[in-house]
Design a protein around this motif. Structure first.
Motif, short mmCIF file in Angstrom:
data_model
loop_
_atom_site.label_atom_id
_atom_site.label_comp_id
_atom_site.label_asym_id
_atom_site.label_seq_id
_atom_site.Cartn_x
_atom_site.Cartn_y
_atom_site.Cartn_z
N GLU A 36 0.79 -1.18 0.04
CA GLU A 36 0.13 -0.13 0.02
C GLU A 36 0.86 1.16 0.00
O GLU A 36 0.43 2.08 -0.45
CB GLU A 36 -0.77 0.26 1.34
N ASN A 37 2.00 1.12 0.67
CA ASN A 37 2.72 2.31 0.92
C ASN A 37 4.14 2.45 -0.16
O ASN A 37 4.95 3.35 0.08
CB ASN A 37 3.21 2.66 2.10
N ASN A 38 4.27 1.12 -0.77
CA ASN A 38 5.75 0.89 -1.37
C ASN A 38 6.82 1.18 -0.85
O ASN A 38 7.79 2.01 -1.22
CB ASN A 38 5.53 1.69 -2.61
N ARG A 39 6.98 0.47 0.58
CA ARG A 39 8.26 0.70 1.11
C ARG A 39 8.23 -0.57 2.10
O ARG A 39 7.28 -1.35 2.20
CB ARG A 39 8.18 1.90 2.29
#
Length: 47
Positions: free
Chosen positions: A42-45
């Motif tokens: 969802e947050n690309n991390r």
């Protein structure tokens, strides 16, 4: 005595390693307890 080594394959290059990691995350490789389980999609991390 001189020892010569052939050049490293292009897959050892940082660009190729980053691309391979991205592909593994995109394919959700081993989503239960492997690499993909540690990625926050969802947050690309990393979690």
């Amino acid at each position: 005595m001189a020892v010569l080594y052939s050049p490293l394959p292009e897959t050892f290059d940082d660009e190729h390693q980053k691309a391979q990691l991205k592909r593994m995350l995109d394919l959700k490789v081993n989503p239960v307890d492997g690499l993909a389980s540690k990625w926050d999609y969802e947050n690309n991390r990393w979690k």
